[in-house]
Enzyme design. Structure first.
Site, PDB file in Angstrom:
ATOM      1  N   LYS A   9       0.849  -1.196   0.000  1.00  0.00           N
ATOM      2  CA  LYS A   9       0.000   0.000   0.000  1.00  0.00           C
ATOM      3  C   LYS A   9       0.882   1.242   0.000  1.00  0.00           C
ATOM      4  O   LYS A   9       1.534   1.551   0.998  1.00  0.00           O
ATOM      5  CB  LYS A   9      -0.892   0.044   1.249  1.00  0.00           C
ATOM      6  CG  LYS A   9      -1.948   1.134   1.113  1.00  0.00           C
ATOM      7  CD  LYS A   9      -2.524   1.574   2.438  1.00  0.00           C
ATOM      8  CE  LYS A   9      -1.873   2.808   2.978  1.00  0.00           C
ATOM      9  NZ  LYS A   9      -1.996   4.011   2.152  1.00  0.00           N
ATOM     10  N   GLU A  12      10.178   1.472  10.402  1.00  0.00           N
ATOM     11  CA  GLU A  12      11.116   2.565  10.102  1.00  0.00           C
ATOM     12  C   GLU A  12      10.332   3.852  10.308  1.00  0.00           C
ATOM     13  O   GLU A  12       9.439   4.176   9.518  1.00  0.00           O
ATOM     14  CB  GLU A  12      11.611   2.471   8.646  1.00  0.00           C
ATOM     15  CG  GLU A  12      12.348   1.185   8.310  1.00  0.00           C
ATOM     16  CD  GLU A  12      13.729   1.116   8.927  1.00  0.00           C
ATOM     17  OE1 GLU A  12      14.245   2.133   9.411  1.00  0.00           O
ATOM     18  OE2 GLU A  12      14.287  -0.004   8.956  1.00  0.00           O
ATOM     19  N   CYS A  69      13.329  11.523   6.220  1.00  0.00           N
ATOM     20  CA  CYS A  69      13.424  11.149   7.642  1.00  0.00           C
ATOM     21  C   CYS A  69      14.821  11.400   8.201  1.00  0.00           C
ATOM     22  O   CYS A  69      14.988  11.568   9.397  1.00  0.00           O
ATOM     23  CB  CYS A  69      13.035   9.697   7.825  1.00  0.00           C
ATOM     24  SG  CYS A  69      14.003   8.598   6.773  1.00  0.00           S
ATOM     25  N   GLU A  98       9.288  16.348  15.367  1.00  0.00           N
ATOM     26  CA  GLU A  98       9.557  16.209  13.938  1.00  0.00           C
ATOM     27  C   GLU A  98       8.597  17.107  13.157  1.00  0.00           C
ATOM     28  O   GLU A  98       7.389  16.849  13.123  1.00  0.00           O
ATOM     29  CB  GLU A  98       9.384  14.746  13.496  1.00  0.00           C
ATOM     30  CG  GLU A  98       9.823  14.529  12.062  1.00  0.00           C
ATOM     31  CD  GLU A  98       9.515  13.130  11.533  1.00  0.00           C
ATOM     32  OE1 GLU A  98       8.410  12.616  11.777  1.00  0.00           O
ATOM     33  OE2 GLU A  98      10.393  12.556  10.859  1.00  0.00           O
TER      34      GLU A  98
HETATM   35  P1  NAD Z   1       2.200   8.155   7.997  1.00  0.00           P
HETATM   36  O1  NAD Z   1       2.583   7.385   9.185  1.00  0.00           O
HETATM   37  O2  NAD Z   1       1.092   9.117   8.088  1.00  0.00           O
HETATM   38  O3  NAD Z   1       1.802   7.168   6.793  1.00  0.00           O
HETATM   39  C1  NAD Z   1       2.666   6.149   6.335  1.00  0.00           C
HETATM   40  C2  NAD Z   1       1.844   5.077   5.653  1.00  0.00           C
HETATM   41  O4  NAD Z   1       1.035   4.435   6.643  1.00  0.00           O
HETATM   42  C3  NAD Z   1       0.884   5.608   4.605  1.00  0.00           C
HETATM   43  O5  NAD Z   1       0.788   4.697   3.528  1.00  0.00           O
HETATM   44  C4  NAD Z   1      -0.450   5.657   5.365  1.00  0.00           C
HETATM   45  O6  NAD Z   1      -1.578   5.584   4.526  1.00  0.00           O
HETATM   46  C5  NAD Z   1      -0.318   4.413   6.223  1.00  0.00           C
HETATM   47  N1  NAD Z   1      -1.156   4.383   7.421  1.00  0.00           N
HETATM   48  C6  NAD Z   1      -1.753   5.401   8.079  1.00  0.00           C
HETATM   49  N2  NAD Z   1      -2.476   4.937   9.120  1.00  0.00           N
HETATM   50  C7  NAD Z   1      -2.321   3.592   9.149  1.00  0.00           C
HETATM   51  C8  NAD Z   1      -2.811   2.551   9.983  1.00  0.00           C
HETATM   52  N3  NAD Z   1      -3.618   2.782  11.011  1.00  0.00           N
HETATM   53  N4  NAD Z   1      -2.425   1.292   9.718  1.00  0.00           N
HETATM   54  C9  NAD Z   1      -1.598   1.014   8.705  1.00  0.00           C
HETATM   55  N5  NAD Z   1      -1.116   1.966   7.849  1.00  0.00           N
HETATM   56  C10 NAD Z   1      -1.477   3.232   8.068  1.00  0.00           C
HETATM   57  O7  NAD Z   1       3.529   8.854   7.484  1.00  0.00           O
HETATM   58  P2  NAD Z   1       3.676   9.884   6.292  1.00  0.00           P
HETATM   59  O8  NAD Z   1       3.133  11.198   6.716  1.00  0.00           O
HETATM   60  O9  NAD Z   1       3.189   9.252   5.034  1.00  0.00           O
HETATM   61  O10 NAD Z   1       5.272   9.968   6.172  1.00  0.00           O
HETATM   62  C11 NAD Z   1       6.063  10.798   6.929  1.00  0.00           C
HETATM   63  C12 NAD Z   1       6.682  10.063   8.080  1.00  0.00           C
HETATM   64  O11 NAD Z   1       7.419   8.935   7.614  1.00  0.00           O
HETATM   65  C13 NAD Z   1       7.680  10.902   8.849  1.00  0.00           C
HETATM   66  O12 NAD Z   1       7.504  10.714  10.215  1.00  0.00           O
HETATM   67  C14 NAD Z   1       9.023  10.344   8.410  1.00  0.00           C
HETATM   68  O13 NAD Z   1      10.075  10.538   9.330  1.00  0.00           O
HETATM   69  C15 NAD Z   1       8.696   8.906   8.241  1.00  0.00           C
HETATM   70  N6  NAD Z   1       9.665   8.251   7.389  1.00  0.00           N
HETATM   71  C16 NAD Z   1      10.555   7.385   7.968  1.00  0.00           C
HETATM   72  C17 NAD Z   1      11.524   6.778   7.185  1.00  0.00           C
HETATM   73  C18 NAD Z   1      12.526   5.824   7.786  1.00  0.00           C
HETATM   74  O14 NAD Z   1      13.158   5.101   7.019  1.00  0.00           O
HETATM   75  N7  NAD Z   1      12.684   5.787   9.097  1.00  0.00           N
HETATM   76  C19 NAD Z   1      11.569   7.041   5.805  1.00  0.00           C
HETATM   77  C20 NAD Z   1      10.644   7.929   5.265  1.00  0.00           C
HETATM   78  C21 NAD Z   1       9.690   8.530   6.058  1.00  0.00           C
END
Ligand code: NAD
Length: 478
Positions: free
Chosen positions: A171, A246, A280, A381
């Site tokens: 997804k 992650e 990130c 963040e």
């Molecule tokens: P998010 O957590 O809002 O969403 C990430 C994914 O999870 C999306 O596909 C979203 O639709 C899905 N999601 C949302 N609610 C869910 C649930 N209840 N169950 C399962 N999936 C669900 O994050 P975002 O806003 O898309 O991305 C930004 C964040 O990602 C930042 O915090 C960033 O630091 C982090 N990030 C981390 C890394 C890493 O490698 N550590 C890399 C890139 C981004």
């Protein structure tokens, strides 16, 4: 354009017939409509993945490696489209999308094809027996990814999961569906085995949640925010699924007093503002030695003010829009908070962008000084083009300041003395540290965070291990 799910090798409309708009954040235009899928679509994808598993998992590793290479070749032919679609979905500059997103999405497949070739057979000899460690696929795995590096992060999970013999329900973020759909077009064009990769588009709270709680999905690899990671962990842990998380970061860039100031200023600016600070690993808290503070900050401001903010389609743009108007508002609320707490905005005032981007989600790269190291802007963040600057007097103080957040993902140390840089790096509670560079990646190395930045490691052998069940067979000598 209307995007569909990709289930059992077919482009498939969502069962409920509902769609969501996918907007270009740089100009507000509609990119496409995407499925607002439900539990039923996830169930149908899981059924396809289960049926495909018996054939896919029985292929030899060399046969699967060959498929990875075919996917890499197929993506290579669509490289320009990958960059264009990432630019339109995220608002990031086209040059960045070409150099980083398109390039790495292809490399992920060729890297894991090469890396899987090098997996060694593990054997442990005893006086009277031999242990053979074998790798089995985990089964059907769920992959959930964010919007900041869409196909880059999705392919980073798909490639190792595939090569180890798993079948996949993936997804992408609902904000960036287009390159996952392009990947499906590539799979279709190379006659990739049906049901091995299934993409279900839609919201996290429905599709993501349905993937995490599905009893027949045996592993979840999730990249996203720390708060979402908590929900994922809470759901998956009691089901004893393999889990890789992650999560978020709030990384320090540490400028020691013996550094070459000009190159450190360039490095710190790149670390803070690449992809509008929406990586990130971005260094959004810049810790500067007292002795060189003013000289360094002047150079840093100069670097940041030289960055061109504007239409992401223009080749000379350094900073495009952020992901959405809602995210822009959130970033501005942090800048307002910083001001109310006595923060000094060194650069990053309001500005206007001409049509067709006049209503885009643009935020100028912003540097803020004079905030306490534990103020909200310095420890939470923000995930936008905002960095706070703080002073320290000793290396010990810099280490203490770097370590006070809940996060522990990454960081960089800039110094004229490599040994001193490594000594400081050793004491920072983070999974990934760079000395005199930033985001310099060898894909064989472990990638992941400590504290609230995640659980587990990806990269090289760590990804291959996550997507396998290691089983030991002990055979007694005659
Ligand atoms: P998010 O957590 O809002 O969403 C990430 C994914 O999870 C999306 O596909 C979203 O639709 C899905 N999601 C949302 N609610 C869910 C649930 N209840 N169950 C399962 N999936 C669900 O994050 P975002 O806003 O898309 O991305 C930004 C964040 O990602 C930042 O915090 C960033 O630091 C982090 N990030 C981390 C890394 C890493 O490698 N550590 C890399 C890139 C981004």
């Amino acid at each position: 354009m209307q995007i569909e799910n990709f289930i059992d090798g077919k482009f498939t409309p969502p069962i409920d017939g509902n769609y969501l708009p996918n907007l270009n954040p740089a100009n507000g235009e509609l990119n496409s409509m995407i499925p607002d899928s439900s539990h039923d679509d996830v169930n149908s994808a899981v059924n396809a993945a289960k049926s495909a598993f018996s054939n896919w998992s029985k292929l030899t590793i060399n046969e699967r490696i060959d498929w990875l290479r075919q996917i890499a070749d197929g993506l290579e032919q669509r490289k320009a489209d990958i960059a264009r679609l990432e630019c339109e979905d995220t608002g990031k500059p086209i040059s960045l999308a070409e150099r980083v997103d398109a390039e790495r999405s292809i490399t992920n497949f060729s890297f894991f094809a090469d890396h899987a070739k090098s997996i060694a057979d593990l054997e442990f000899r005893m006086d009277d027996a031999t242990n053979y460690v074998i790798r089995k696929p985990v089964g059907v795995v769920g992959l959930i990814t964010p919007w900041n590096l869409p196909l880059y992060l999705l392919s980073w999970k798909i490639a190792p999961a595939l090569v180890m013999g798993n079948t996949i329900i993936a997804k992408p973020s609902e904000l960036t569906p287009s390159t996952a759909n392009l990947l499906c077009e590539v799979l279709d064009s190379i006659d990739f085995p049906k049901g091995v990769i299934n993409i279900v588009q839609g919201l996290g709270s429905t599709v993501g949640q349905a993937i995490v709680e599905h009893p027949e999905i045996r592993a979840i690899s999730f990249t996203g925010g720390t708060e979402t990671g908590k929900i994922v962990a809470r759901t998956a842990a009691p089901m004893f699924k393999k889990l890789s998380l992650e999560l978020g970061g709030k990384n320090a860039t540490i400028i020691l007093d013996d550094v070459d100031l000009a190159s450190a200023a360039k490095g710190a600016a790149r670390a803070a503002f690449t992809n509008s600070g929406q990586v990130c690993l971005c260094g959004s808290r810049i810790l500067v030695a007292d002795k060189i503070y003013h000289e360094f900050v002047d150079l840093l401001v100069e670097e940041v003010e030289a960055m061109k903010v504007g239409n992401p389609k223009h080749r000379d743009t350094d900073i495009g829009s952020v992901i959405s108007i809602a995210h822009k508002d959130k970033i501005h609320s942090y800048i307002d908070l910083a001001k109310s707490e006595g923060g000094e905005i060194l650069t990053g005032s309001e500005f206007t962008i001409p049509p067709p981007n006049a209503n885009g989600a643009f935020v100028a790269p912003t540097l803020i000084a004079n905030l306490n190291i534990d103020s909200r802007c310095a420890v939470e963040e923000i995930f936008g083009p905002v960095a706070t600057i703080h002073r320290f007097t000793t290396d010990e103080e810099a280490i203490r300041m770097a370590n006070i957040t809940q996060y522990g993902l990454a960081g960089s140390i800039w110094t004229g003395d490599r040994a001193r840089g490594v000594a400081v790096a050793n004491q920072i509670d983070s999974g990934i540290l760079w000395v005199n560079t930033w985001l310099h990646r060898d894909l064989r190395t472990p990638f992941g965070g400590v504290k609230n930045s995640g659980v587990g490691r990806e990269g090289g052998d760590w990804s291959l291990n996550f997507f396998s069940e290691l089983c030991n067979i002990c055979v007694k000598d005659d």
